[in-house]
Write a protein that holds these residues in place. Structure first.
Motif, PDB file in Angstrom:
ATOM      1  N   TYR A  37      -9.644  -8.804  -3.518  1.00  0.00           N
ATOM      2  CA  TYR A  37     -11.004  -9.293  -3.474  1.00  0.00           C
ATOM      3  C   TYR A  37     -11.040 -10.498  -2.533  1.00  0.00           C
ATOM      4  O   TYR A  37     -10.006 -11.074  -2.221  1.00  0.00           O
ATOM      5  CB  TYR A  37     -11.466  -9.731  -4.869  1.00  0.00           C
ATOM      6  CG  TYR A  37     -11.766  -8.612  -5.824  1.00  0.00           C
ATOM      7  CD1 TYR A  37     -10.742  -7.862  -6.404  1.00  0.00           C
ATOM      8  CD2 TYR A  37     -13.084  -8.299  -6.171  1.00  0.00           C
ATOM      9  CE1 TYR A  37     -11.010  -6.830  -7.281  1.00  0.00           C
ATOM     10  CE2 TYR A  37     -13.369  -7.266  -7.061  1.00  0.00           C
ATOM     11  CZ  TYR A  37     -12.323  -6.549  -7.617  1.00  0.00           C
ATOM     12  OH  TYR A  37     -12.608  -5.538  -8.498  1.00  0.00           O
ATOM     13  N   ARG A  38     -12.230 -10.871  -2.132  1.00  0.00           N
ATOM     14  CA  ARG A  38     -12.371 -12.082  -1.334  1.00  0.00           C
ATOM     15  C   ARG A  38     -13.657 -12.796  -1.705  1.00  0.00           C
ATOM     16  O   ARG A  38     -14.615 -12.187  -2.174  1.00  0.00           O
ATOM     17  CB  ARG A  38     -12.340 -11.778   0.160  1.00  0.00           C
ATOM     18  CG  ARG A  38     -13.535 -10.986   0.676  1.00  0.00           C
ATOM     19  CD  ARG A  38     -13.319 -10.619   2.151  1.00  0.00           C
ATOM     20  NE  ARG A  38     -14.451  -9.870   2.687  1.00  0.00           N
ATOM     21  CZ  ARG A  38     -14.452  -9.313   3.897  1.00  0.00           C
ATOM     22  NH1 ARG A  38     -13.377  -9.415   4.696  1.00  0.00           N
ATOM     23  NH2 ARG A  38     -15.510  -8.647   4.328  1.00  0.00           N
ATOM     24  N   GLN A  39     -13.627 -14.088  -1.484  1.00  0.00           N
ATOM     25  CA  GLN A  39     -14.808 -14.903  -1.756  1.00  0.00           C
ATOM     26  C   GLN A  39     -14.974 -15.922  -0.649  1.00  0.00           C
ATOM     27  O   GLN A  39     -14.116 -16.790  -0.453  1.00  0.00           O
ATOM     28  CB  GLN A  39     -14.686 -15.599  -3.109  1.00  0.00           C
ATOM     29  CG  GLN A  39     -15.945 -16.325  -3.528  1.00  0.00           C
ATOM     30  CD  GLN A  39     -15.920 -16.752  -4.981  1.00  0.00           C
ATOM     31  OE1 GLN A  39     -14.872 -16.834  -5.610  1.00  0.00           O
ATOM     32  NE2 GLN A  39     -17.092 -17.001  -5.546  1.00  0.00           N
ATOM     33  N   LYS A  43     -20.703 -17.493  -1.426  1.00  0.00           N
ATOM     34  CA  LYS A  43     -20.934 -16.075  -1.690  1.00  0.00           C
ATOM     35  C   LYS A  43     -20.183 -15.629  -2.938  1.00  0.00           C
ATOM     36  O   LYS A  43     -19.251 -16.296  -3.392  1.00  0.00           O
ATOM     37  CB  LYS A  43     -20.505 -15.240  -0.483  1.00  0.00           C
ATOM     38  CG  LYS A  43     -21.337 -15.473   0.755  1.00  0.00           C
ATOM     39  CD  LYS A  43     -20.969 -14.484   1.847  1.00  0.00           C
ATOM     40  CE  LYS A  43     -21.858 -14.661   3.068  1.00  0.00           C
ATOM     41  NZ  LYS A  43     -21.537 -13.652   4.127  1.00  0.00           N
ATOM     42  N   GLN A  44     -20.593 -14.480  -3.452  1.00  0.00           N
ATOM     43  CA  GLN A  44     -19.922 -13.936  -4.618  1.00  0.00           C
ATOM     44  C   GLN A  44     -18.608 -13.270  -4.215  1.00  0.00           C
ATOM     45  O   GLN A  44     -18.441 -12.825  -3.071  1.00  0.00           O
ATOM     46  CB  GLN A  44     -20.824 -12.904  -5.313  1.00  0.00           C
ATOM     47  CG  GLN A  44     -22.007 -13.518  -6.040  1.00  0.00           C
ATOM     48  CD  GLN A  44     -22.745 -12.492  -6.890  1.00  0.00           C
ATOM     49  OE1 GLN A  44     -22.811 -11.320  -6.541  1.00  0.00           O
ATOM     50  NE2 GLN A  44     -23.289 -12.936  -8.008  1.00  0.00           N
ATOM     51  N   ARG A  45     -17.710 -13.226  -5.157  1.00  0.00           N
ATOM     52  CA  ARG A  45     -16.453 -12.518  -4.912  1.00  0.00           C
ATOM     53  C   ARG A  45     -16.757 -11.027  -4.755  1.00  0.00           C
ATOM     54  O   ARG A  45     -17.539 -10.461  -5.513  1.00  0.00           O
ATOM     55  CB  ARG A  45     -15.487 -12.749  -6.072  1.00  0.00           C
ATOM     56  CG  ARG A  45     -14.068 -12.284  -5.827  1.00  0.00           C
ATOM     57  CD  ARG A  45     -13.149 -12.705  -6.934  1.00  0.00           C
ATOM     58  NE  ARG A  45     -13.035 -14.160  -7.054  1.00  0.00           N
ATOM     59  CZ  ARG A  45     -12.166 -14.785  -7.846  1.00  0.00           C
ATOM     60  NH1 ARG A  45     -11.324 -14.084  -8.586  1.00  0.00           N
ATOM     61  NH2 ARG A  45     -12.150 -16.097  -7.900  1.00  0.00           N
ATOM     62  N   GLU A  46     -16.109 -10.403  -3.769  1.00  0.00           N
ATOM     63  CA  GLU A  46     -16.362  -8.995  -3.502  1.00  0.00           C
ATOM     64  C   GLU A  46     -15.063  -8.224  -3.374  1.00  0.00           C
ATOM     65  O   GLU A  46     -14.037  -8.774  -2.943  1.00  0.00           O
ATOM     66  CB  GLU A  46     -17.178  -8.829  -2.209  1.00  0.00           C
ATOM     67  CG  GLU A  46     -16.485  -9.332  -0.959  1.00  0.00           C
ATOM     68  CD  GLU A  46     -17.264  -9.031   0.314  1.00  0.00           C
ATOM     69  OE1 GLU A  46     -18.334  -8.385   0.244  1.00  0.00           O
ATOM     70  OE2 GLU A  46     -16.783  -9.421   1.399  1.00  0.00           O
ATOM     71  N   LEU A  47     -15.125  -6.947  -3.717  1.00  0.00           N
ATOM     72  CA  LEU A  47     -13.970  -6.081  -3.568  1.00  0.00           C
ATOM     73  C   LEU A  47     -13.749  -5.779  -2.091  1.00  0.00           C
ATOM     74  O   LEU A  47     -14.685  -5.405  -1.389  1.00  0.00           O
ATOM     75  CB  LEU A  47     -14.174  -4.775  -4.341  1.00  0.00           C
ATOM     76  CG  LEU A  47     -13.084  -3.730  -4.172  1.00  0.00           C
ATOM     77  CD1 LEU A  47     -11.775  -4.191  -4.812  1.00  0.00           C
ATOM     78  CD2 LEU A  47     -13.530  -2.399  -4.763  1.00  0.00           C
ATOM     79  N   ALA A  60     -14.188  -1.514   0.950  1.00  0.00           N
ATOM     80  CA  ALA A  60     -15.541  -1.971   1.246  1.00  0.00           C
ATOM     81  C   ALA A  60     -15.931  -1.443   2.614  1.00  0.00           C
ATOM     82  O   ALA A  60     -15.091  -1.334   3.520  1.00  0.00           O
ATOM     83  CB  ALA A  60     -15.596  -3.498   1.243  1.00  0.00           C
ATOM     84  N   SER A  62     -17.410  -2.815   4.951  1.00  0.00           N
ATOM     85  CA  SER A  62     -17.237  -3.817   6.003  1.00  0.00           C
ATOM     86  C   SER A  62     -15.823  -3.865   6.572  1.00  0.00           C
ATOM     87  O   SER A  62     -15.607  -4.441   7.647  1.00  0.00           O
ATOM     88  CB  SER A  62     -17.614  -5.201   5.480  1.00  0.00           C
ATOM     89  OG  SER A  62     -16.804  -5.544   4.370  1.00  0.00           O
TER      90      SER A  62
END
Length: 120
Positions: A37-39, A43-47, A60, A62
């Motif tokens: 994951y990254r944050q 921003k919100q943490r995303e997979l 993802a 992206s």
């Protein structure tokens, strides 16, 4: 309990590559999913990407075509190869482990995070 230790973060120029590693230790069950994951700031943490113990993956949108997740089950280690990196990839990257025990209990663990900065 599972401990996750990440390594490989740092500064990279746009278009460059970086490889993250995450070593898992402790009580690891056979049914598990390892993920990144990254944050980014504000921003919100995303997979970013995930890989099951059987090898199936998801990404993802992206990062599709640029990042590759892989794992070495013998070493209980997951990797994230990041290519053609963009400034928008800048974030703290976290390793994640979700697993299910033989009795059906579910557990989730997080690493401490590693900073990745893409900048010229």
């Amino acid at each position: 309990q599972v401990q996750l230790v990440e390594s490989g973060g740092g500064l990279v120029q746009p278009g460059g590559s970086l490889r993250l590693s995450c070593a898992a230790s402790g009580t690891i069950f056979s049914i598990n999913v390892l993920a990144w994951y990254r944050q980014a700031p504000g921003k919100q943490r995303e997979l970013v990407a995930a890989i099951a113990n059987g090898g199936s993956t998801n990404y993802a949108d992206s990062v599709k075509g640029r990042f590759t997740i892989s794992r070495d089950n013998a070493k209980n280690t997951v990797y994230l190869q990041m290519n053609i990196m963009k400034p928008e990839d800048t974030a703290v990257y976290y390793c994640n482990c979700r697993q299910t025990s033989t009795l059906g209990y579910k557990f989730e663990y997080w690493g401490q995070g590693t900073q990745v900065t893409v900048s010229s």
